[in-house]
Design a protein around this motif. Structure first.
Motif, PDB file in Angstrom:
ATOM      1  N   ARG A   1       0.836  -1.212   0.000  1.00  0.00           N
ATOM      2  CA  ARG A   1       0.000   0.000   0.000  1.00  0.00           C
ATOM      3  C   ARG A   1       0.868   1.259   0.000  1.00  0.00           C
ATOM      4  N   LEU A   2       1.956   1.236   0.786  1.00  0.00           N
ATOM      5  CA  LEU A   2       2.830   2.409   0.854  1.00  0.00           C
ATOM      6  C   LEU A   2       3.565   2.646  -0.459  1.00  0.00           C
ATOM      7  N   LEU A   3       3.889   1.579  -1.167  1.00  0.00           N
ATOM      8  CA  LEU A   3       4.595   1.717  -2.445  1.00  0.00           C
ATOM      9  C   LEU A   3       3.763   2.477  -3.477  1.00  0.00           C
ATOM     10  N   LEU A   4       2.449   2.467  -3.314  1.00  0.00           N
ATOM     11  CA  LEU A   4       1.583   3.151  -4.273  1.00  0.00           C
ATOM     12  C   LEU A   4       1.613   4.664  -4.107  1.00  0.00           C
ATOM     13  N   ARG A   5       2.147   5.145  -2.973  1.00  0.00           N
ATOM     14  CA  ARG A   5       2.199   6.593  -2.778  1.00  0.00           C
ATOM     15  C   ARG A   5       3.573   7.088  -2.331  1.00  0.00           C
ATOM     16  N   GLU A   6       4.515   6.187  -2.114  1.00  0.00           N
ATOM     17  CA  GLU A   6       5.834   6.596  -1.629  1.00  0.00           C
ATOM     18  C   GLU A   6       6.902   5.779  -2.335  1.00  0.00           C
ATOM     19  N   ASP A   7       7.911   6.465  -2.929  1.00  0.00           N
ATOM     20  CA  ASP A   7       8.929   5.739  -3.678  1.00  0.00           C
ATOM     21  C   ASP A   7      10.255   5.631  -2.946  1.00  0.00           C
ATOM     22  N   LYS A   8      10.358   6.153  -1.730  1.00  0.00           N
ATOM     23  CA  LYS A   8      11.610   6.105  -0.982  1.00  0.00           C
ATOM     24  C   LYS A   8      11.539   5.004   0.075  1.00  0.00           C
ATOM     25  N   ASP A   9      12.533   4.103   0.031  1.00  0.00           N
ATOM     26  CA  ASP A   9      12.577   3.005   0.994  1.00  0.00           C
ATOM     27  C   ASP A   9      12.652   3.522   2.427  1.00  0.00           C
ATOM     28  N   ALA A  10      13.400   4.604   2.655  1.00  0.00           N
ATOM     29  CA  ALA A  10      13.580   5.134   4.011  1.00  0.00           C
ATOM     30  C   ALA A  10      12.250   5.562   4.610  1.00  0.00           C
ATOM     31  N   ALA A  11      11.409   6.206   3.789  1.00  0.00           N
ATOM     32  CA  ALA A  11      10.109   6.666   4.288  1.00  0.00           C
ATOM     33  C   ALA A  11       9.200   5.479   4.602  1.00  0.00           C
ATOM     34  N   ILE A  12       9.211   4.472   3.742  1.00  0.00           N
ATOM     35  CA  ILE A  12       8.391   3.283   3.988  1.00  0.00           C
ATOM     36  C   ILE A  12       8.855   2.574   5.252  1.00  0.00           C
ATOM     37  N   ALA A  13      10.173   2.425   5.408  1.00  0.00           N
ATOM     38  CA  ALA A  13      10.722   1.768   6.590  1.00  0.00           C
ATOM     39  C   ALA A  13      10.347   2.528   7.856  1.00  0.00           C
ATOM     40  N   ARG A  14      10.398   3.853   7.787  1.00  0.00           N
ATOM     41  CA  ARG A  14      10.050   4.669   8.953  1.00  0.00           C
ATOM     42  C   ARG A  14       8.590   4.474   9.342  1.00  0.00           C
ATOM     43  N   HIS A  15       7.713   4.376   8.372  1.00  0.00           N
ATOM     44  CA  HIS A  15       6.291   4.141   8.653  1.00  0.00           C
ATOM     45  C   HIS A  15       6.089   2.833   9.410  1.00  0.00           C
ATOM     46  N   LEU A  16       6.873   1.825   9.070  1.00  0.00           N
ATOM     47  CA  LEU A  16       6.667   0.484   9.615  1.00  0.00           C
ATOM     48  C   LEU A  16       7.580   0.157  10.782  1.00  0.00           C
ATOM     49  N   GLY A  17       8.493   1.064  11.114  1.00  0.00           N
ATOM     50  CA  GLY A  17       9.396   0.812  12.228  1.00  0.00           C
ATOM     51  C   GLY A  17      10.400  -0.285  11.949  1.00  0.00           C
ATOM     52  N   ILE A  18      10.836  -0.392  10.679  1.00  0.00           N
ATOM     53  CA  ILE A  18      11.813  -1.414  10.316  1.00  0.00           C
ATOM     54  C   ILE A  18      13.011  -0.729   9.664  1.00  0.00           C
ATOM     55  N   SER A  19      14.089  -1.491   9.477  1.00  0.00           N
ATOM     56  CA  SER A  19      15.270  -0.934   8.829  1.00  0.00           C
ATOM     57  C   SER A  19      15.063  -0.868   7.318  1.00  0.00           C
ATOM     58  N   GLU A  20      15.850  -0.015   6.650  1.00  0.00           N
ATOM     59  CA  GLU A  20      15.754   0.069   5.188  1.00  0.00           C
ATOM     60  C   GLU A  20      16.118  -1.265   4.550  1.00  0.00           C
TER      61      GLU A  20
END
Length: 323
Positions: free
Chosen positions: A266-285
Motif C-alpha cells: 500500500r505504501l509503495l503506491l504513494r511513496e517511492d523512498k525506501d527510508a520513508a516506507i521503513a520509517r512508517h513500519l518501524g523497520i530498517s531500510e
C-alpha cells in the motif's frame, strides 16, 4: 536471627563471638546476624562486662526501634500535606497567569525532556484502573525496557489493566519479545499493527501524554474531550491489531510477515523512498528492501515501476501521486 536471639535469652550476657560459637556459625555470618539484632535493639550492652550484650524484651526493643521511625514518618507526612496545599495554591496562581498573559490552558502542559519521566512516574503512581500505551518505531531500546519493567509490573500488581500496541517489527526483537512475554504473564494485553500513530500514553482515561517537538519533549493533556478522542483513536487501533505472539509463532504462521508486506504494498503506491516506507513500519531500510524484493518476485515485476503497476492492478487501487 531467631536462633541467636534464643541463644541470648539463655545467657546472662554474651559476646558476639560466644553467641556465634553456641550456634556453630562462621564469624562473618555471626557478625551479620548480631548486628541485625543490635539494630533492632534486641541486644543491649551488658553492665559490668565490656563487649558483652544482654537480651531485651521484644516489646521494649520494638518501642525503641519503631517509635522514632514512626515520628519521622509522621513528620514526613505532615510535610507532604503542607506542601500539597501550598502547591495547590501556587498552581492556581500559575494557571491564572498563564491564561491571562500567554493565553495558556491548564489542561495542556508542555514538558521539557528532563521533566517527562518525572510526570510519567507521578501519573503511574496515581493510576488506579487503566493504562493505554501506543509505542511506534519498532523494537524498543533495552535500557528503556528495563526501566519500564519495574514500573509496569507494579501497576499490574495493583490491578491496573494495561493495554499496549507496538508495531509488527517489535515482534522480531528478542528484548522486546521477552519484555512483552513477561508482562503478558503478569496480566498485560499487547497487540501489534503494521503502522501506528505517534507515541501515546493515557492513564485512567483522564491524563494523556503525547510526544512533542523532536520526540524527546511531551505534551501532558487533561482536557476531557481531547483525552476522550485519544482513547477512541486507541480503541479503533486496538480492534484491528493482532495479539502479541512469540516471534517463533509469528514466523511459523507467516501472519505478521504477510501483513507487513501488504502494508509495504500500500505504501509503495504513494511513496517511492525506501527510508520513508521503513520509517512508517518501524523497520530498517535493509528489511524494507528485502520485503520489496519478495513482492517483486511474487508478482514477477521487472523493476519498481512495473511493481507499482502490478500492485495497483492487484489491489484494485488507483496509483496515488508521490509526495
Amino acid at each position: 536471627m531467631q536462633r541467636m536471639y534464643e541463644a541470648a535469652l539463655r545467657q546472662n550476657a554474651a559476646t558476639p563471638h560466644e553467641l556465634g560459637g553456641l550456634l556453630g556459625l562462621p564469624p562473618a555470618a555471626a557478625d551479620t546476624v548480631f548486628e541485625r539484632l543490635r539494630a533492632l535493639n534486641l541486644l543491649q550492652p551488658a553492665e559490668g562486662r565490656p563487649g558483652a550484650y544482654d537480651w531485651c524484651t521484644p516489646q521494649v526493643a520494638e518501642a525503641r526501634t519503631l517509635g522514632p521511625l514512626r515520628h519521622q514518618l509522621q513528620a514526613v507526612q505532615d510535610h507532604i500535606d503542607a506542601a500539597t496545599v501550598e502547591f495547590a495554591a501556587l498552581r492556581e496562581v500559575y494557571d491564572a497567569a498563564a491564561a491571562d498573559e500567554q493565553g495558556g490552558d491548564p489542561d495542556f502542559l508542555l514538558l521539557d525532556a528532563a521533566d517527562v519521566n518525572v510526570m510519567l512516574d507521578k501519573a503511574a503512581t496515581d493510576c488506579e484502573s487503566d493504562l493505554l500505551t501506543a509505542q511506534p518505531g519498532g523494537p524498543r531500546p533495552v535500557g528503556v525496557l528495563n526501566e519500564a519493567l519495574a514500573r509496569d509490573s507494579e501497576l499490574l500488581a495493583r490491578g491496573v489493566r494495561m493495554r499496549t500496541i507496538y508495531q509488527h517489527s517489535a515482534r522480531f526483537s528478542p528484548a522486546t519479545e521477552s519484555y512483552a512475554e513477561r508482562l503478558t504473564r503478569a496480566g498485560a494485553e499487547i497487540r501489534t499493527l503494521n503502522t501506528l500513530f505517534p507515541r501515546l500514553i493515557v492513564f485512567d482515561h483522564r491524563t494523556a501524554f503525547i510526544q512533542a517537538g523532536d520526540g524527546s519533549a511531551a505534551l501532558l493533556v487533561r482536557h476531557p474531550e481531547v483525552v476522550a478522542f485519544m482513547v477512541s483513536t486507541f480503541e479503533a487501533a486496538w480492534r484491528t491489531a493482532i495479539p502479541f505472539a512469540s516471534a517463533y509463532e509469528s514466523r511459523r504462521q507467516k501472519l505478521i510477515v504477510s501483513d507487513m508486506q501488504r502494508a509495504i504494498a500500500r505504501l509503495l503506491l504513494r511513496e517511492d523512498k525506501d527510508a520513508a516506507i521503513a520509517r512508517h513500519l518501524g523497520i530498517s531500510e535493509r528489511t524494507c528492501r528485502q520485503h520489496i524484493a519478495k513482492l517483486m518476485a511474487q508478482l514477477g515485476a521487472r523493476n519498481r515501476t512495473h511493481l507499482g503497476f502490478l500492485l495497483a492492478t492487484e489491489m484494485s487501487l488507483p496509483r496515488e501521486p508521490v509526495g
